[in-house]
Write a protein that holds these residues in place. Structure first.
Motif, PDB file in Angstrom:
ATOM      1  N   PHE A  16       1.055  -1.147  -0.064  1.00  0.00           N
ATOM      2  CA  PHE A  16      -0.108  -0.322   0.043  1.00  0.00           C
ATOM      3  C   PHE A  16       0.755   1.087  -0.398  1.00  0.00           C
ATOM      4  CE2 PHE A  16      -3.201  -3.168   2.559  1.00  0.00           C
ATOM      5  CZ  PHE A  16      -3.779  -2.743   1.617  1.00  0.00           C
ATOM      6  N   HIS A  17       0.562   2.479  -0.285  1.00  0.00           N
ATOM      7  CA  HIS A  17       1.081   3.307  -0.594  1.00  0.00           C
ATOM      8  C   HIS A  17       0.373   4.300   0.117  1.00  0.00           C
ATOM      9  CE1 HIS A  17       3.467   1.362  -3.671  1.00  0.00           C
ATOM     10  NE2 HIS A  17       4.085   2.312  -3.416  1.00  0.00           N
ATOM     11  N   PHE A  18       0.205   5.820   0.910  1.00  0.00           N
ATOM     12  CA  PHE A  18      -0.255   6.640   1.485  1.00  0.00           C
ATOM     13  C   PHE A  18       0.864   7.922   1.177  1.00  0.00           C
ATOM     14  CE2 PHE A  18      -1.357   9.074   5.079  1.00  0.00           C
ATOM     15  CZ  PHE A  18      -2.863   9.130   4.746  1.00  0.00           C
ATOM     16  N   ARG A  19       0.217   9.120   0.419  1.00  0.00           N
ATOM     17  CA  ARG A  19       0.469  10.506   0.057  1.00  0.00           C
ATOM     18  C   ARG A  19       1.569   9.893  -0.237  1.00  0.00           C
ATOM     19  NH1 ARG A  19      -1.278  14.265   5.462  1.00  0.00           N
ATOM     20  NH2 ARG A  19      -3.742  14.077   5.050  1.00  0.00           N
ATOM     21  N   HIS A  21       4.191   7.375   0.316  1.00  0.00           N
ATOM     22  CA  HIS A  21       5.089   6.540   0.795  1.00  0.00           C
ATOM     23  C   HIS A  21       4.593   5.258   0.952  1.00  0.00           C
ATOM     24  CE1 HIS A  21       7.125  10.225   2.557  1.00  0.00           C
ATOM     25  NE2 HIS A  21       5.629  10.844   2.627  1.00  0.00           N
ATOM     26  N   LYS A  22       5.467   4.454   0.403  1.00  0.00           N
ATOM     27  CA  LYS A  22       5.203   2.824   0.067  1.00  0.00           C
ATOM     28  C   LYS A  22       5.032   2.336   1.949  1.00  0.00           C
ATOM     29  CE  LYS A  22       7.717  -0.266  -0.800  1.00  0.00           C
ATOM     30  NZ  LYS A  22       7.609  -1.008   0.354  1.00  0.00           N
ATOM     31  N   PHE A  23       4.043   1.729   1.998  1.00  0.00           N
ATOM     32  CA  PHE A  23       4.255   1.288   3.444  1.00  0.00           C
ATOM     33  C   PHE A  23       5.449   0.401   3.626  1.00  0.00           C
ATOM     34  CE2 PHE A  23      -0.162   0.737   4.967  1.00  0.00           C
ATOM     35  CZ  PHE A  23      -0.498   1.963   5.171  1.00  0.00           C
TER      36      PHE A  23
END
Length: 113
Positions: A16-19, A21-23
């Motif tokens: 997953f990616h958020f903003r 940034h990769k988890f």
């Protein structure tokens, strides 16, 4: 080799990616570790009297993750991160249930109680 690589393969396309940034873990491992931790906390709060039914439930919870992972590995189909996460959540609970059941069996065998 980074230490976190022992916990997960960390593939970009399976995380997953958020903003932007990769988890640090892939979707499947995120689900497994998250639900395993939650079940561990739950197990300390609630007393569970395990039966053979719990063994069957634990195995049933692990099977979808195995099917998803192996059918993808063998090239039969391509999974997606949402499915990986959901099957990981199920497998994490199943694995923790089995771990707890196995520890209780060994306690009874070794300690006789």
């Amino acid at each position: 080799m980074k230490a976190r690589n022992f916990l997960c393969h960390n593939r970009d396309d399976r995380s997953f990616h958020f903003r932007n940034h990769k988890f640090p873990l892939c979707a499947r491992c995120t689900g497994i570790y998250l639900s395993a931790f939650i079940y561990l906390v739950y197990g300390y709060i609630v007393t569970i009297n395990y039966t053979m039914l719990h063994v069957y439930i634990a195995i049933a919870l692990i099977i979808p993750c195995c099917v998803d992972g192996f059918t993808q590995l063998w090239g039969w189909r391509e999974s997606n991160n949402n499915l990986r996460f959901i099957t990981g959540l199920m497998a994490g609970v199943g694995l923790m249930m089995l771990a707890r059941i196995i520890s209780l069996v060994f306690q009874k065998l070794i300690l006789g109680g």
